[in-house]
Structures are given as structure tokens and as C-alpha cells.
Design a protein around this motif. Structure first.
Motif, PDB file in Angstrom:
ATOM      1  N   ASN A 327       0.800  -1.223   0.000  1.00 52.90           N
ATOM      2  CA  ASN A 327       0.000   0.000   0.000  1.00 52.90           C
ATOM      3  C   ASN A 327       0.834   1.275   0.000  1.00 52.90           C
ATOM      4  O   ASN A 327       0.307   2.361  -0.197  1.00 52.90           O
ATOM      5  CB  ASN A 327      -0.950   0.019   1.207  1.00 52.90           C
ATOM      6  CG  ASN A 327      -2.193  -0.808   0.976  1.00 52.90           C
ATOM      7  OD1 ASN A 327      -2.336  -1.454  -0.065  1.00 52.90           O
ATOM      8  ND2 ASN A 327      -3.099  -0.822   1.933  1.00 52.90           N
ATOM      9  N   PHE A 328       2.132   1.135   0.225  1.00 56.41           N
ATOM     10  CA  PHE A 328       3.032   2.292   0.154  1.00 56.41           C
ATOM     11  C   PHE A 328       3.313   2.720  -1.282  1.00 56.41           C
ATOM     12  O   PHE A 328       3.925   3.764  -1.507  1.00 56.41           O
ATOM     13  CB  PHE A 328       4.369   1.949   0.817  1.00 56.41           C
ATOM     14  CG  PHE A 328       4.940   0.642   0.330  1.00 56.41           C
ATOM     15  CD1 PHE A 328       5.435   0.504  -0.951  1.00 56.41           C
ATOM     16  CD2 PHE A 328       4.954  -0.467   1.163  1.00 56.41           C
ATOM     17  CE1 PHE A 328       5.935  -0.704  -1.409  1.00 56.41           C
ATOM     18  CE2 PHE A 328       5.458  -1.686   0.709  1.00 56.41           C
ATOM     19  CZ  PHE A 328       5.949  -1.801  -0.578  1.00 56.41           C
ATOM     20  N   HIS A 329       2.914   1.912  -2.250  1.00 60.37           N
ATOM     21  CA  HIS A 329       3.234   2.217  -3.647  1.00 60.37           C
ATOM     22  C   HIS A 329       2.425   3.426  -4.105  1.00 60.37           C
ATOM     23  O   HIS A 329       1.203   3.452  -3.982  1.00 60.37           O
ATOM     24  CB  HIS A 329       2.931   1.017  -4.538  1.00 60.37           C
ATOM     25  CG  HIS A 329       3.684   1.020  -5.831  1.00 60.37           C
ATOM     26  ND1 HIS A 329       3.481   1.973  -6.799  1.00 60.37           N
ATOM     27  CD2 HIS A 329       4.652   0.195  -6.308  1.00 60.37           C
ATOM     28  CE1 HIS A 329       4.287   1.737  -7.821  1.00 60.37           C
ATOM     29  NE2 HIS A 329       5.010   0.660  -7.550  1.00 60.37           N
ATOM     30  N   GLY A 330       3.120   4.410  -4.660  1.00 61.06           N
ATOM     31  CA  GLY A 330       2.492   5.695  -4.969  1.00 61.06           C
ATOM     32  C   GLY A 330       1.836   5.811  -6.320  1.00 61.06           C
ATOM     33  O   GLY A 330       1.521   6.934  -6.742  1.00 61.06           O
ATOM     34  N   GLN A 331       1.591   4.702  -7.005  1.00 63.69           N
ATOM     35  CA  GLN A 331       1.087   4.802  -8.380  1.00 63.69           C
ATOM     36  C   GLN A 331      -0.217   5.592  -8.514  1.00 63.69           C
ATOM     37  O   GLN A 331      -0.354   6.386  -9.454  1.00 63.69           O
ATOM     38  CB  GLN A 331       0.927   3.402  -8.977  1.00 63.69           C
ATOM     39  CG  GLN A 331       0.848   3.378 -10.500  1.00 63.69           C
ATOM     40  CD  GLN A 331       2.176   3.687 -11.171  1.00 63.69           C
ATOM     41  OE1 GLN A 331       3.213   3.763 -10.531  1.00 63.69           O
ATOM     42  NE2 GLN A 331       2.151   3.877 -12.476  1.00 63.69           N
ATOM     43  N   PRO A 332      -1.190   5.436  -7.615  1.00 59.19           N
ATOM     44  CA  PRO A 332      -2.428   6.230  -7.781  1.00 59.19           C
ATOM     45  C   PRO A 332      -2.177   7.733  -7.743  1.00 59.19           C
ATOM     46  O   PRO A 332      -2.776   8.487  -8.514  1.00 59.19           O
ATOM     47  CB  PRO A 332      -3.300   5.774  -6.604  1.00 59.19           C
ATOM     48  CG  PRO A 332      -2.791   4.418  -6.251  1.00 59.19           C
ATOM     49  CD  PRO A 332      -1.312   4.466  -6.501  1.00 59.19           C
ATOM     50  N   ILE A 333      -1.292   8.161  -6.853  1.00 57.03           N
ATOM     51  CA  ILE A 333      -0.993   9.590  -6.760  1.00 57.03           C
ATOM     52  C   ILE A 333      -0.087  10.012  -7.904  1.00 57.03           C
ATOM     53  O   ILE A 333      -0.212  11.134  -8.436  1.00 57.03           O
ATOM     54  CB  ILE A 333      -0.364   9.923  -5.395  1.00 57.03           C
ATOM     55  CG1 ILE A 333      -1.325   9.544  -4.262  1.00 57.03           C
ATOM     56  CG2 ILE A 333      -0.023  11.414  -5.306  1.00 57.03           C
ATOM     57  CD1 ILE A 333      -2.686  10.213  -4.352  1.00 57.03           C
ATOM     58  N   ALA A 334       0.814   9.146  -8.332  1.00 56.71           N
ATOM     59  CA  ALA A 334       1.695   9.470  -9.463  1.00 56.71           C
ATOM     60  C   ALA A 334       0.877   9.775 -10.717  1.00 56.71           C
ATOM     61  O   ALA A 334       1.103  10.783 -11.401  1.00 56.71           O
ATOM     62  CB  ALA A 334       2.658   8.307  -9.718  1.00 56.71           C
ATOM     63  N   ILE A 335      -0.072   8.913 -11.014  1.00 60.41           N
ATOM     64  CA  ILE A 335      -0.917   9.131 -12.198  1.00 60.41           C
ATOM     65  C   ILE A 335      -1.777  10.378 -12.013  1.00 60.41           C
ATOM     66  O   ILE A 335      -1.964  11.168 -12.950  1.00 60.41           O
ATOM     67  CB  ILE A 335      -1.772   7.885 -12.473  1.00 60.41           C
ATOM     68  CG1 ILE A 335      -0.867   6.733 -12.950  1.00 60.41           C
ATOM     69  CG2 ILE A 335      -2.854   8.171 -13.506  1.00 60.41           C
ATOM     70  CD1 ILE A 335      -1.580   5.407 -13.130  1.00 60.41           C
ATOM     71  N   SER A 336      -2.289  10.584 -10.799  1.00 62.10           N
ATOM     72  CA  SER A 336      -3.093  11.781 -10.527  1.00 62.10           C
ATOM     73  C   SER A 336      -2.291  13.055 -10.749  1.00 62.10           C
ATOM     74  O   SER A 336      -2.789  14.035 -11.327  1.00 62.10           O
ATOM     75  CB  SER A 336      -3.616  11.743  -9.088  1.00 62.10           C
ATOM     76  OG  SER A 336      -4.470  10.651  -8.886  1.00 62.10           O
ATOM     77  N   MET A 337      -1.046  13.057 -10.278  1.00 63.52           N
ATOM     78  CA  MET A 337      -0.214  14.249 -10.438  1.00 63.52           C
ATOM     79  C   MET A 337       0.127  14.497 -11.907  1.00 63.52           C
ATOM     80  O   MET A 337       0.170  15.641 -12.365  1.00 63.52           O
ATOM     81  CB  MET A 337       1.058  14.107  -9.612  1.00 63.52           C
ATOM     82  CG  MET A 337       0.844  14.176  -8.109  1.00 63.52           C
ATOM     83  SD  MET A 337       0.153  15.768  -7.567  1.00 63.52           S
ATOM     84  CE  MET A 337      -1.582  15.344  -7.339  1.00 63.52           C
ATOM     85  N   ASP A 338       0.372  13.421 -12.642  1.00 62.65           N
ATOM     86  CA  ASP A 338       0.642  13.592 -14.074  1.00 62.65           C
ATOM     87  C   ASP A 338      -0.575  14.163 -14.798  1.00 62.65           C
ATOM     88  O   ASP A 338      -0.447  14.989 -15.706  1.00 62.65           O
ATOM     89  CB  ASP A 338       1.054  12.255 -14.692  1.00 62.65           C
ATOM     90  CG  ASP A 338       2.477  11.860 -14.340  1.00 62.65           C
ATOM     91  OD1 ASP A 338       3.244  12.735 -13.900  1.00 62.65           O
ATOM     92  OD2 ASP A 338       2.829  10.677 -14.500  1.00 62.65           O
ATOM     93  N   LEU A 339      -1.754  13.725 -14.402  1.00 58.92           N
ATOM     94  CA  LEU A 339      -2.982  14.264 -14.997  1.00 58.92           C
ATOM     95  C   LEU A 339      -3.161  15.732 -14.629  1.00 58.92           C
ATOM     96  O   LEU A 339      -3.515  16.566 -15.480  1.00 58.92           O
ATOM     97  CB  LEU A 339      -4.187  13.444 -14.530  1.00 58.92           C
ATOM     98  CG  LEU A 339      -5.550  13.894 -15.058  1.00 58.92           C
ATOM     99  CD1 LEU A 339      -5.622  13.798 -16.570  1.00 58.92           C
ATOM    100  CD2 LEU A 339      -6.660  13.068 -14.416  1.00 58.92           C
ATOM    101  N   LEU A 340      -2.904  16.068 -13.359  1.00 62.37           N
ATOM    102  CA  LEU A 340      -3.036  17.449 -12.920  1.00 62.37           C
ATOM    103  C   LEU A 340      -2.066  18.352 -13.669  1.00 62.37           C
ATOM    104  O   LEU A 340      -2.404  19.491 -14.022  1.00 62.37           O
ATOM    105  CB  LEU A 340      -2.806  17.551 -11.410  1.00 62.37           C
ATOM    106  CG  LEU A 340      -2.999  18.933 -10.794  1.00 62.37           C
ATOM    107  CD1 LEU A 340      -4.442  19.412 -10.965  1.00 62.37           C
ATOM    108  CD2 LEU A 340      -2.619  18.929  -9.318  1.00 62.37           C
TER     109      LEU A 340
END
Length: 495
Positions: A327-340
């Protein structure tokens, strides 16, 4: 005074905004959260006493996960972890971001899956409320296995090490703790890992970047309304029927806001009066800005899930269920930041095109070339467009997705990482550039409207005109315009 009550589940961006807006705001921990913390800690104590093999509690980390650690050394293991992982480099995160990192880390511990003691959550609470803010270098995280380096720098002051901010200066932690009569905490088993296994650096940067992006996108509407009036733009393009015919809620919202800002303006026109159609940078404001608003909805949802998530490892559920996961893997936030990044960068892209229309004598409907007070002798806004174009071009590089990259680490045990913190930092940098571009459009539009006749503005935009004209003067002579842009950009910022 705002009191932010933390329980591991109900944190939101709106609550964080209210907390950050007040200097004397504090956090409290709910009683049910304390109960969960005590329960999960007892499970950790039982694991140690029973001699069970559980990752990060009785073993080493990463590739050392198969190395057993004796009961006597489980506490030293946690302190060693914090010290060895504090390898961040580069500029420091600002104090607001570092403060939010502590709040987010505390919140995840309160879910009761981290196995920390009440003493540790109390130490974090004290640091937050007394604004003992760690100095955290912003570079060095891969965004999987958590934000290990940034969170280690966040954790060092809790044990009396590292550095903190005090009155705008950087000082040794022990000096501040001594002045405040606060004792450093000695980490117990599992606690070092519980402090640094998580996504709080990327989520904190991302949350503040989201807040700034949301404000900029809203500001872009009244700023573009000033520009549209400066160019005697066609108001028919914002008719509700056009946008309902397509169906995007955000596009409909932007068109509605534009109509509200432009209501009763004497500077807008109808199709066929001066021209049949405006250029896309005016006519397609609802479509382009609306699409950027769509990214906010997605990003906010993911940030609010993450700030209430259990992203520690291992996670403790009960005596028989202590699981290692990812659950420490940041992929959901990584993709969100790239979209932002893409969404907010587009606001500057279209703003720069409106700037060009304001200053180009072939496009600005009779305004002076570059709004120069003396064409030829004075350059006016000529180089302001250069600067905006430079920032827009820089944003195109920063908008390259970080989440598609990965480099293996820890002897290939951690063989896919998110680069989410890099993505969040780049999103933050894009937002700063966008703010400068919008400030530039605003600065030029103020002068253009004054030339056109500010008394003819719509009532709503006249209020904005008067407010921001108090900050800067018009382009009435050549001067160092960078000061004007900075003053306006500062006024447009949230934090």
C-alpha cells in the motif's frame, strides 16, 4: 481557531484548507482513534514476545527482509532505519508542505493498522501544534516503499535529530526541543518503519498543489473575462444551449461563470456586430478550461482517498492477520499528479494565446501595439509575451509523465516504483509557472481595459479590476515589469 479532529478516516481537502488558512489552528485525536492505536500496539508487543517472524518488526528491510532481528535489537533497528534512510538532497520543502506531511502521517497511524505506541502519535501531535516543522529535502524519493527519504527527514526531529524551522531560520532540533522542554522520543519496534512507509510527501505536495490549481482555474475565468472585454469578444459563445448540447458538466459550469462575469458589460459584442466568430482562445474558453476542471475532480478524489489510507507495511488487522503488502506504492498519486500537470498547464497555454491577442496590433482590435504608451520609443508589453511563452514551453517539459518511469531498487526486490513524488514536485512547479502566466494576462488586460474604457466593464469584473489595480499600475511607461508580475502572482496564490 480551527481544531482539526483526526481519526484516520475523515480528512478532506476542505478541512486541510481551513487548517492552513489559520496560523493558530491545532489538531486533536479522537478517542476511538486512541483505542485503535493501543489495540494495534498490543499486537506488535505480542509478536515480539512470541518470537514471530514479521517483516520490519523482527526482520530487516528491503533485500534484508530475510534477516532475522533479535528481540533485544528491534528498537535499535528502527532508529537505524530512520538515520540510514535520511538521504534527501536538494531544496527544502516549504514549511506548509512539511507541516502537512506530519498531519497526513499522523492520520494514517490513527487507523490502527500501524502498530505504533500512543507516545509516538502524541509526539507527532505536539510537533504539529507547536509548529516544530522538520527541514525536509525535496529530492530523493522513488515513490514506492513509500517516500522513504523525505519521511525519514520528517521523523528525525521526533527523536531529537536533524533540523527544524524556527522563526524562518534552520536550527538544530535539540536546541528547539530544549527550549520547549520537549523530550525526544525513543522509537520502539515497528515505529521507524511506520513513520516512513507511506506516500505522505507526494500526497502533501499534491494536496497543496491541488488547492493552488483549483484557485488558479477559478481565477482564470474572471481574468479571461477581462481579456475578452478588452478585445470586445462575442458573448454568444457562452450561451448555455451550446454547452448543454455537448453535455460536459465542467464545460457547462465554465460557460455559466463566464456569462455571470460578463453580465451587463458594455464591451462585449454579439456575433456579426464586429466579427462573426472569435478566435479559439476566446470562443473555446468553456471547452478548454472545462476540460482542465475535469482533471480536478479525479485528482481530488484520489488525494482524499490517499490521505485517509493505510499505506504502511506490514498492516496489522488482528493477532492472526498481520500482512505484508504494497500500500506504500504511490502509483495512484503518481498518475493523478501527471494528470493534474496536463490540466493546469493547459490553462497557461490558452492564457498565453490570449496575451498574444492583447499585444499584437494585427489581432487586438485597435489597441496600441504591445500597449505601448509611445510606439517605437517604448516597448510596452512586448517582452511580457516572450516571458509567458517561455514559461508555457517550460511547462511542456515538466508535464512529461513521471509515472511511466521506473528504476529497480534494493537489489531488485523493489523492482517497480512510481516516481510519484517527482510528479507531484513537477505539478507544483507547473502551477507556479501558470500563476505567473495568468498574472501576466491580468496585468496586460488591466491596461487594455483602461484604454478601452473600464467604466464599461461588467459590474463583477469591475470589482476585480478595482481590486487588482490597487496592486499594480497600468502600463503607462516602460519600467521593470517583473515586479508587477510578482505582486499579482503573490496576490493570486493560496499559500
Amino acid at each position: 481557531m480551527t481544531i482539526l479532529k483526526l481519526n484516520g478516516s475523515d480528512l478532506s481537502i476542505d478541512l486541510i484548507k481551513r487548517f492552513l488558512e489559520e496560523k493558530d489552528s491545532t489538531v486533536e485525536i479522537t478517542e476511538d482513534a486512541y483505542a485503535r492505536v493501543k489495540s494495534s500496539r498490543q499486537i506488535v508487543e505480542n509478536i515480539i514476545n512470541d518470537g514471530q517472524t514479521i517483516y520490519g518488526i523482527t526482520t530487516g528491510f528491503g533485500l534484508f527482509s530475510d534477516v532475522l532481528i533479535s528481540k533485544e535489537k528491534t528498537a535499535q533497528l528502527q532508529t537505524n532505519l530512520i538515520r540510514s534512510h535520511a538521504v534527501g538532497v536538494g531544496n527544502h520543502l516549504n514549511e506548509t508542505t512539511a507541516l502537512l506531511m506530519m498531519i497526513l502521517r499522523l492520520n494514517t497511524m490513527l487507523k490502527g493498522h500501524s502498530g505504533v505506541r500512543v507516545e509516538l502519535v502524541e509526539q507527532l501531535k505536539t510537533f504539529i501544534n507547536k509548529r516544530i516543522i522538520p527541514v525536509i529535502p525535496e529530492q530523493g524519493s522513488l515513490g514506492a516503499s513509500g517516500d522513504l527519504a523525505p519521511l525519514s527527514h520528517m521523523a528525525l526531529p521526533l527523536i531529537g535529530e536533524g533540523e527544524v524551522f524556527k522563526d524562518g531560520n534552520i536550527v538544530k532540533t535539540r536546541q528547539v526541543l530544549k527550549e520547549l522542554s520537549i523530550e525526544p522520543i525513543e522509537l520502539a519496534a515497528k515505529e521507524g518503519l511506520a513513520l516512513i512507509n507511506g506516500t505522505q510527501a507526494m500526497t502533501a505536495i499534491g494536496t497543496i498543489t491541488y488547492i493552488e490549481s483549483e484557485k488558479l482555474m477559478e481565477d482564470s475565468l474572471w481574468i479571461s473575462s477581462l481579456t475578452l472585454q478588452s478585445l470586445r469578444g462575442i458573448i454568444d459563445a457562452f450561451d448555455e444551449k451550446i454547452h448543454r448540447a455537448r453535455g460536459y458538466d465542467e464545460q457547462i459550469y465554465v460557460a455559466k461563470k463566464m456569462k455571470e462575469y460578463l453580465e451587463n458589460s458594455q464591451l462585449t459584442t454579439h456575433q456579426g456586430e464586429l466579427r462573426v466568430q472569435d478566435a479559439y482562445s476566446l470562443r473555446c474558453i468553456p471547452q478548454v478550461h472545462g476540460a482542465s476542471f475535469q482533471t480536478l475532480k479525479y485528482v481530488k478524489e484520489k488525494l482524499e482517498i490517499e490521505m485517509n489510507a493505510a499505506n504502511d507495511n506490514p498492516l496489522i488487522f488482528n493477532e492472526r492477520e498481520v500482512y505484508s503488502g504494497g500500500n506504500f506504492h504511490g502509483q495512484p498519486i503518481a498518475i493523478s499528479m501527471d494528470l493534474l500537470k496536463i490540466g493546469v498547464a493547459e490553462i497557461a497555454n490558452i492564457s498565453e494565446r490570449r496575451i498574444e491577442r492583447l499585444v499584437n496590433p494585427d489581432l487586438n482590435d485597435g489597441l496600441p501595439a504591445f500597449l505601448s504608451p509611445e510606439e517605437g520609443l517604448q516597448s510596452g508589453a512586448m517582452i511580457l509575451q516572450y516571458m509567458a511563452a517561455s514559461l508555457v514551453s517550460e511547462n511542456k517539459t515538466l508535464a512529461h509523465p513521471a509515472s511511466v518511469d521506473s528504476i529497480p531498487s534494493s537489489g531488485n526486490q523493489e523492482d517497480h516504483v512510481s516516481m510519484g513524488t517527482i510528479g507531484a514536485r513537477h505539478a507544483r512547479d507547473i502551477v507556479k509557472n501558470v500563476r505567473y502566466v495568468l498574472a501576466t494576462e491580468l496585468f496586460i488586460a488591466l491596461s487594455a481595459v483602461e484604454i478601452r474604457g473600464s467604466d464599461k466593464l461588467s459590474p463583477k469584473t469591475k470589482e476585480k479590476f478595482d481590486e487588482y489595480h490597487q496592486i499594480v499600475d497600468f502600463i503607462n511607461q516602460d519600467r521593470k515589469f517583473s515586479d508587477d508580475i510578482k505582486h499579482l502572482a503573490d496576490a493570486l496564490a493560496f499559500v
